[in-house]
Design an enzyme around this catalytic site. Sequence first.
Site, PDB file in Angstrom:
ATOM      1  N   GLY A  70      25.516  46.518  34.062  1.00  0.00           N
ATOM      2  CA  GLY A  70      26.181  47.486  33.191  1.00  0.00           C
ATOM      3  C   GLY A  70      25.409  47.889  31.960  1.00  0.00           C
ATOM      4  O   GLY A  70      25.478  49.044  31.523  1.00  0.00           O
ATOM      5  N   THR A  74      32.350  45.080  41.804  1.00  0.00           N
ATOM      6  CA  THR A  74      32.961  46.202  41.084  1.00  0.00           C
ATOM      7  C   THR A  74      33.348  47.248  42.113  1.00  0.00           C
ATOM      8  O   THR A  74      32.663  47.440  43.105  1.00  0.00           O
ATOM      9  CB  THR A  74      31.925  46.782  40.095  1.00  0.00           C
ATOM     10  N   ARG A 111      32.559  41.515  25.862  1.00  0.00           N
ATOM     11  CA  ARG A 111      31.463  42.310  26.450  1.00  0.00           C
ATOM     12  C   ARG A 111      32.057  43.458  27.280  1.00  0.00           C
ATOM     13  O   ARG A 111      32.945  43.278  28.096  1.00  0.00           O
ATOM     14  CB  ARG A 111      30.597  41.421  27.326  1.00  0.00           C
ATOM     15  N   VAL A 112      31.542  44.657  27.058  1.00  0.00           N
ATOM     16  CA  VAL A 112      31.987  45.821  27.831  1.00  0.00           C
ATOM     17  C   VAL A 112      30.784  46.352  28.600  1.00  0.00           C
ATOM     18  O   VAL A 112      29.724  46.591  28.013  1.00  0.00           O
ATOM     19  CB  VAL A 112      32.551  46.919  26.902  1.00  0.00           C
ATOM     20  N   GLY A 113      30.945  46.544  29.897  1.00  0.00           N
ATOM     21  CA  GLY A 113      29.867  47.094  30.715  1.00  0.00           C
ATOM     22  C   GLY A 113      29.953  48.602  30.799  1.00  0.00           C
ATOM     23  O   GLY A 113      30.614  49.260  29.982  1.00  0.00           O
ATOM     24  N   ASP A 114      29.299  49.154  31.789  1.00  0.00           N
ATOM     25  CA  ASP A 114      29.273  50.610  31.973  1.00  0.00           C
ATOM     26  C   ASP A 114      30.560  51.161  32.570  1.00  0.00           C
ATOM     27  O   ASP A 114      30.887  52.341  32.395  1.00  0.00           O
ATOM     28  CB  ASP A 114      28.111  50.986  32.900  1.00  0.00           C
ATOM     29  N   THR A 163      27.856  51.074  40.173  1.00  0.00           N
ATOM     30  CA  THR A 163      27.964  49.617  40.134  1.00  0.00           C
ATOM     31  C   THR A 163      26.580  49.038  39.914  1.00  0.00           C
ATOM     32  O   THR A 163      25.589  49.578  40.409  1.00  0.00           O
ATOM     33  CB  THR A 163      28.580  49.063  41.434  1.00  0.00           C
ATOM     34  N   GLY A 164      26.514  47.956  39.160  1.00  0.00           N
ATOM     35  CA  GLY A 164      25.214  47.352  38.890  1.00  0.00           C
ATOM     36  C   GLY A 164      25.210  46.720  37.520  1.00  0.00           C
ATOM     37  O   GLY A 164      26.272  46.458  36.940  1.00  0.00           O
TER      38      GLY A 164
HETATM   39  N1  LIG Z   1      29.394  44.597  39.412  1.00  0.00           N
HETATM   40  C1  LIG Z   1      29.225  45.537  38.526  1.00  0.00           C
HETATM   41  O1  LIG Z   1      29.012  46.666  38.876  1.00  0.00           O
HETATM   42  C2  LIG Z   1      29.292  45.141  37.086  1.00  0.00           C
HETATM   43  C3  LIG Z   1      29.592  46.245  36.141  1.00  0.00           C
HETATM   44  N2  LIG Z   1      28.735  47.395  36.311  1.00  0.00           N
HETATM   45  C4  LIG Z   1      29.434  45.712  34.740  1.00  0.00           C
HETATM   46  O2  LIG Z   1      28.313  45.625  34.274  1.00  0.00           O
HETATM   47  O3  LIG Z   1      30.404  45.315  34.166  1.00  0.00           O
END
Ligand SMILES: NC(=O)C[C@H](N)C(=O)O
Length: 290
Positions: free
Chosen positions: A221, A168, A196-199, A218-219
């Site tokens: 989500g 990300t 699916r929706v992340g952060d 990033t991480g």
């Molecule tokens: N690599 C990522 O940071 C993934 C992103 N935060 C998500 O969960 O969609």
Amino acid sequence: MSVAIVVHGGAGTISPERIGTGMAGCNEAAQIGMRILEQGGTALDAVEAAVRAMEDNPNFNAGTGSCLTSEGNIEMDAGIMEGHTLQVGALAGIELVKNPIALARLVLQSPHAMLIGRGASLFAEEQGIAFCQLEDLLTERQYNNWKRAQAQHTTEAEDLFEEKKHGTVGAVAVDSHGHLAAATSTGGIINKHPGRVGDSPLVGCGFYADANAAISCTGYGEDFTRLTIARRIADAVGTGKTAQEAADEVIAFLGTQTKETGGVIVVDKHGNTGQAWNSENMMYGSAQNK
Ligand SMILES: NC(=O)C[C@H](N)C(=O)O
């Protein structure tokens, strides 16, 4: 007035071969943003340009190089915010667009804050954005990751292989007026459920900017969303913490709440920067002109 930009290219367990190219891509993107800031451009323009460059870099999980859903599709999320106006533009589940962050910027300029799926595609069409083919976004690396995830029946919550959740991208900047902006863009998590929706496109979760600080995350989500990580950092800076203290404090908090990991980048209105992660590493780059 000092100008500054920090970018990240994802956090996780990143193989030594990928760290070098990832860090080089981050530095390149930081320089692209810095040139805009040095020429008197806005923080908003700088973060958009930096993230755009990383979306075009196939080594990152955003734009070209995005990961695949369980159906073998690419659904991308992006968000951008300007601190002094609190204007925000976000997209979730956008398909077949080369630069989701550029489209998110157009959402920011519209009366809306967030568009999803089919409506987001309709908006892209109305704005004259060209659509691409899935093949234009797909890299061999992500295709192989997906094949492996499919073979292992990996779900989003299981950490069955290393390449799962990094790549990300994000940027935060302060311009010569002391104005702040943040941007984040992602393909999400490999083999994610469709829809699916992340952060990353959720304001206050994967990105945030106000008059004091700009943050990109990033991480994992789901955890960044339930803990509204980006907004917590902005609030910590608002109560007098430095960018680095706020980043450290909130990443430590993340560690107390969940086993999942991630990282953050922060800049404050004075040009002080911070970055913190509790994964093995995070790819990032920065440029400052005091
Ligand atoms: N690599 C990522 O940071 C993934 C992103 N935060 C998500 O969960 O969609």
